[in-house]
Design an enzyme around this catalytic site. Structure first.
Site, PDB file in Angstrom:
ATOM      1  N   PRO A 135      16.926  32.671 -11.733  1.00  0.00           N
ATOM      2  CA  PRO A 135      17.587  33.655 -10.864  1.00  0.00           C
ATOM      3  C   PRO A 135      19.105  33.797 -11.037  1.00  0.00           C
ATOM      4  O   PRO A 135      19.880  33.501 -10.127  1.00  0.00           O
ATOM      5  CB  PRO A 135      17.227  33.155  -9.465  1.00  0.00           C
ATOM      6  CG  PRO A 135      17.129  31.670  -9.629  1.00  0.00           C
ATOM      7  CD  PRO A 135      16.525  31.469 -10.996  1.00  0.00           C
ATOM      8  N   CYS A 136      19.505  34.313 -12.175  1.00  0.00           N
ATOM      9  CA  CYS A 136      20.936  34.549 -12.400  1.00  0.00           C
ATOM     10  C   CYS A 136      21.476  35.627 -11.452  1.00  0.00           C
ATOM     11  O   CYS A 136      22.682  35.697 -11.228  1.00  0.00           O
ATOM     12  CB  CYS A 136      21.193  34.914 -13.861  1.00  0.00           C
ATOM     13  SG  CYS A 136      20.243  36.313 -14.464  1.00  0.00           S
ATOM     14  N   HIS A 137      20.592  36.415 -10.858  1.00  0.00           N
ATOM     15  CA  HIS A 137      21.036  37.430  -9.900  1.00  0.00           C
ATOM     16  C   HIS A 137      21.612  36.789  -8.635  1.00  0.00           C
ATOM     17  O   HIS A 137      22.316  37.458  -7.879  1.00  0.00           O
ATOM     18  CB  HIS A 137      19.886  38.387  -9.540  1.00  0.00           C
ATOM     19  CG  HIS A 137      18.696  37.731  -8.929  1.00  0.00           C
ATOM     20  ND1 HIS A 137      17.712  37.122  -9.685  1.00  0.00           N
ATOM     21  CD2 HIS A 137      18.319  37.575  -7.634  1.00  0.00           C
ATOM     22  CE1 HIS A 137      16.785  36.630  -8.886  1.00  0.00           C
ATOM     23  NE2 HIS A 137      17.134  36.887  -7.629  1.00  0.00           N
TER      24      HIS A 137
END
Length: 174
Positions: A135-137
C-alpha cells in the site's frame, strides 16, 4: 540457468480501479501494474500471458475483489520483490501500514532507522512493483498532502477515501 524474464508469467484481470496486469516470477506475485502506471515495465518484461485462473493469479484477483468490496483489510499473498536491498526494505515496511491509516515519507524513513532518507524512501515508494497490495498509496507528504502516486493522484485519493470509510470504492479513470 533460467533467466528472470523466462521465469515470469502474467495475467490481465479486471478490477474496481481498472484493468490490472499481474506478474508472477516462478509462480509468486512480483508485480501489479495499472494501465497508466508510472514506472510500468515494458510489456516484454512480463513474460508469457496466461489464463488469470492459473496460480497465483486467481487468488490475487479474489483477494483484490474482496478488498474493493470492503471485506478485506489486508492481503495474505506470497510476494517476491525485485529491487535494491533498500527498495525491498521500503516495500516490506509499506505492508506494515494499517488499512485506513497514512504515514509520511519521513515517518517511514524513521521506521527504517534512516531518518534522513525521506527522499530515498519516496523514490523507492514510487517504484513499488506491487501497487494496492503493497500500500504505497498510504504514504503522504509531511503535512498530510497527497503526493505522487504511480496510478495517479485521483486513484490515490479514491483508495484513501475508501479505506477511511468513505463508502464503497468508486473510481473512474479519466
Amino acid at each position: 540457468m533460467k533467466t528472470l524474464e523466462a521465469a515470469r508469467t502474467h495475467a490481465v484481470v479486471p478490477s474496481a480501479c481498472g484493468e490490472l496486469t499481474l506478474v508472477a516470477t516462478e509462480g509468486v506475485l512480483s508485480g501489479l501494474y495499472m494501465v497508466r502506471q508510472r514506472h510500468r515495465p515494458a510489456q516484454e518484461r512480463f513474460g508469457e500471458r496466461v489464463d488469470p485462473a492459473e496460480p497465483p493469479f486467481a487468488e490475487v484477483a479474489a483477494q483484490l475483489a474482496d478488498y474493493f468490496a470492503g471485506t478485506r483489510w489486508s492481503f495474505d499473498l506470497p510476494m517476491r520483490f525485485h529491487g535494491t536491498e533498500f527498495q525491498c526494505r521500503v516495500w516490506t515496511a509499506l505492508c506494515d501500514i494499517p488499512y485506513g491509516e497514512t504515514v509520511s515519507y519521513g515517518q517511514l524513513a524513521d521506521r527504517l532507522g534512516r531518518p534522513s532518507a525521506s527522499r530515498a524512501v519516496g523514490l523507492a515508494n514510487g517504484k513499488n512493483p506491487i501497487g494496492v497490495i503493497v500500500p504505497c498509496h498510504r504514504v503522504v507528504g509531511s503535512t498530510g498532502s497527497l503526493t505522487g502516486y504511480g496510478g495517479g493522484l485521483d486513484l490515490k485519493r479514491s483508495l484513501l477515501d475508501f479505506e477511511r470509510g468513505g463508502g464503497p470504492f468508486s473510481y473512474t479513470q479519466s
